[in-house]
Design a protein around this motif. Structure first.
Motif, PDB file in Angstrom:
ATOM      1  N   HIS B  86      17.468  77.740  23.701  1.00 55.59           N
ATOM      2  CA  HIS B  86      17.900  78.572  24.831  1.00 55.59           C
ATOM      3  C   HIS B  86      18.834  79.691  24.375  1.00 55.59           C
ATOM      4  O   HIS B  86      18.408  80.805  24.118  1.00 55.59           O
ATOM      5  CB  HIS B  86      18.556  77.670  25.897  1.00 55.59           C
ATOM      6  CG  HIS B  86      19.087  78.408  27.082  1.00 55.59           C
ATOM      7  ND1 HIS B  86      20.269  78.066  27.691  1.00 55.59           N
ATOM      8  CD2 HIS B  86      18.596  79.479  27.755  1.00 55.59           C
ATOM      9  CE1 HIS B  86      20.491  78.896  28.706  1.00 55.59           C
ATOM     10  NE2 HIS B  86      19.482  79.760  28.772  1.00 55.59           N
ATOM     11  N   GLY B  88      21.081  79.230  21.723  1.00 58.45           N
ATOM     12  CA  GLY B  88      21.463  79.083  20.321  1.00 58.45           C
ATOM     13  C   GLY B  88      22.667  78.217  20.046  1.00 58.45           C
ATOM     14  O   GLY B  88      23.231  78.281  18.952  1.00 58.45           O
ATOM     15  N   HIS B 107      23.617  73.893  28.371  1.00 61.68           N
ATOM     16  CA  HIS B 107      22.902  73.878  29.658  1.00 61.68           C
ATOM     17  C   HIS B 107      21.958  72.696  29.758  1.00 61.68           C
ATOM     18  O   HIS B 107      21.000  72.710  30.530  1.00 61.68           O
ATOM     19  CB  HIS B 107      22.123  75.172  29.876  1.00 61.68           C
ATOM     20  CG  HIS B 107      22.894  76.415  29.592  1.00 61.68           C
ATOM     21  ND1 HIS B 107      22.946  76.983  28.335  1.00 61.68           N
ATOM     22  CD2 HIS B 107      23.687  77.191  30.391  1.00 61.68           C
ATOM     23  CE1 HIS B 107      23.712  78.066  28.363  1.00 61.68           C
ATOM     24  NE2 HIS B 107      24.175  78.215  29.598  1.00 61.68           N
TER      25      HIS B 107
HETATM   26  S1  FES Z   1      22.234  76.937  24.798  1.00 55.97           S
HETATM   27 FE1  FES Z   1      21.377  74.992  24.735  1.00 55.97          FE
HETATM   28  S2  FES Z   1      20.842  74.616  26.783  1.00 55.97           S
HETATM   29 FE2  FES Z   1      21.624  76.623  26.838  1.00 55.97          FE
END
Ligand code: FES
Ligand SMILES: [Fe+2]
Lengths: 158, 410
Positions: B86, B88, B107
């Motif tokens: 996502h 990083g 996230h």
């Molecule tokens: S950076 Fe890993 S879930 Fe958003």
């Protein structure tokens, strides 16, 4: 929790104070004399300790092995001139039975290089078993480093 | 240190010179992360035994790139970049542990233990609003997968395609010396790391510099553990980047050092507790000290009965983290384990015969700061890269540069 005899607390703290002053004053030859004839000294990391792994950074199973380390530091090993400044605090006696006392203390050690560069070199705990008497001695001293990461090299004992 | 605008050419003397700019150039450092560590190299990741069973993980590095090494539910090994698809973030912080899946804390995207993205939090939004469009490809920037090989309990990883097997990468003669140590299942005894104030290459050169061993490390000679007059040799393998040096100790009678009047001959004192150095010829071939160096950053050591792996992780142009893991054999009895632990006094940041290495390589980094246009002289043992019976040689250092230059195109 049982009350600790203040004289015992004082004896333990006095031993620790004399011990760190000997190291900080470069009286390494005095270092093995702080241990009983069966005394042990080990430096390891909190990580190894928590994982139940026995590897040490320094392991001296007898005062003879400590004297060998001092001889090596004086005559064989090559390292830049450096000294330590220990700060020991929060000495907590965890067990006191007759002449045997277990204590845990916090320490910070600054390493001061010959050119003045000063670094917070090590933090951690002393986990000590001490034999009281006319001259209290370490029966077992475990130096548990908070970090597993050592800067450059560790010549002088902690 | 500012990057040189243009990397100068390699000295015309070839392998017998090492220009000091190779330890000082920030652009070159970034290039070697890609071309050396993430290029055509097998990188040691960890011992297979450091992942004790199914559903375990451990972090490691490919140069400066963080990676996760895992064992899935079936016990198969995997390794992938420690970077969320996502935004990083790091997927794993802990150095080791057990898990059935991984969840990014940022996230909460989830991954299985092969590194495959398995879930995107609120992918379809909540109550029809928010979330991703149906044609979104959340795994388009998935963490890169490493190819791995478990070579006799040593886990190696690479990002390159079509690499030769580890055995060929080492070369047959070096591989044989690796197998003699990794002959049985091993168990880790613990570890620590050491921050070296120098470029990573200075440490690997030090490992490959068989010439310094008994000159810098006076404990060796003072207590007569290892002298160059003992039998042994240096074997260079692979494309030059892999080597083994070994010695077979006989009772030392030679007075070559005293005759040469060298500092390292200063003797006159003995150990009070010499049992630390009593060793058992457990492999049965008389080799008491063996160091294997594998390009770019792996060391396998047998010093007496003290067995360990060392892994070099660059932490910037002038900073290197050296990870040590000591091990024994799974079937060691208590006495053998204690022998290995006592002999571990020889190694690591406080090691009787290794503490100087942390300082010596830093001395080079400090001394050359104004000498980027000067060069190190590497002519001991001739000018070529070849196996050699004498360890008064820098043949494996030249081999290191041969391997490095091939990858760097310099
Ligand atoms: S950076 Fe890993 S879930 Fe958003
Ligand atoms: Fe060395």
């Amino acid at each position: 929790m049982a009350t600790i005899d203040p004289r015992v607390q004082w004896q333990v703290e006095n031993l620790l104070a004399r011990y760190v002053h000997a190291l900080d004053d470069d009286r390494l030859e005095d270092w093995p004399g702080f241990f009983s004839s069966t005394g042990r000294y080990r430096i390891t990391t909190a990580e190894n300790h928590a994982a139940g792994l026995p590897l040490c950074i320094v392991q001296a199973d007898s005062p003879a092995m400590m004297r060998d380390r001092v001889a090596a530091l004086r005559h064989a090993n090559i390292y830049e001139a450096q000294g330590y400044r220990h700060v020991v605090s929060s000495t907590l006696i965890t067990r006191a039975e007759g002449a045997i006392v277990d204590a845990v203390s916090n320490f910070h050690v600054a390493r001061v290089m010959h050119d003045g560069a000063t670094l917070l070199f090590a933090t951690g705990r002393y986990i000590d078993r001490i034999l009281l008497g006319d001259a209290p001695l370490f029966e077992d001293k475990r130096v548990l480093l908070d970090s597993r990461r050592i800067d450059t090299l560790m010549a002088i004992p902690l | 240190m500012a990057a040189t605008p243009q990397t100068p050419a390699w000295p015309q003397e070839g392998l017998t010179r090492v220009p000091y700019w190779v330890y000082q150039d920030a652009d070159l450092y970034r290039q070697e992360m890609d071309r050396v560590f993430r290029g055509r190299s097998w990188n040691f990741l960890c011992l297979a035994a450091e992942l004790p069973g199914p559903n375990t993980f451990r972090t490691s590095d490919l140069g400066d790139m963080p990676v996760v090494v895992t064992r899935d539910a079936e016990g198969a090994f995997h390794a992938f970049e420690n970077r969320c698809a996502h935004r990083g973030a790091l997927l794993v912080f802990k150095p080791a542990g057990s898990a059935r899946e991984m969840a990014c804390v940022y996230h909460n995207w989830t991954y299985d233990l092969t590194g495959k993205l398995t879930g995107v939090a609120f992918r379809r939004g909540i109550k029809g609003s928010g979330g991703m469009l149906p044609d979104a490809q959340p795994d388009a920037q998935a963490p890169r997968q490493l190819k791995i090989e478990n070579y006799h309990g040593l886990l190696f990883g690479t990002l390159a395609d079509g690499m030769p097997p580890v055995e060929d990468y080492l070369g047959a003669d070096v591989a044989e010396k690796v197998r003699r140590v990794m002959a049985k299942p091993v168990k880790p005894l613990g570890g620590y790391s050491q921050m070296l104030p120098n470029n990573w290459k200075l440490y690997m050169e030090n490992v490959k510099d068989t010439y310094h061993a008994s000159l810098l490390h006076l404990f060796f000679t003072t207590f007569r553990i290892n002298r160059l007059s003992q039998r042994g040799g240096v074997i260079v393998g692979g494309d030059g980047g892999c080597h083994v040096s070994y010695s077979i100790t006989d009772a030392v009678k030679s007075d070559d050092y005293e005759k040469a009047g060298m500092r390292s001959a200063a003797g006159g004192f003995a150990l009070e507790a010499p049992e630390v150095l009593d060793s058992v010829d457990e492999i049965g071939d008389g080799i008491t000290v063996q160091i294997v160096g594998v390009f770019p950053g792996f060391v396998l050591q047998q010093i007496k009965n003290c067995l360990a792996v060392r892994r070099v992780a660059p932490r910037g142009l002038e900073s290197t983290e050296l990870f040590w893991t000591a091990f024994g054999y799974a079937d060691d009895d208590q006495a053998r384990t204690e022998l290995r632990l006592a002999q571990a006094n020889l190694i690591g940041p406080a090691g009787f015969i290794s503490m100087e290495d942390g300082a010596a390589t830093g001395f080079v980094q400090r001394a050359i700061i104004g000498a980027g246009d000067h060069q190190a002289v590497v002519e001991m043992g001739g000018r070529d890269v070849a196996s050699n019976e004498s360890r008064i040689s820098e043949t494996s250092v030249r081999g290191f540069w041969q391997a490095w230059r091939a990858r760097m195109g310099l």
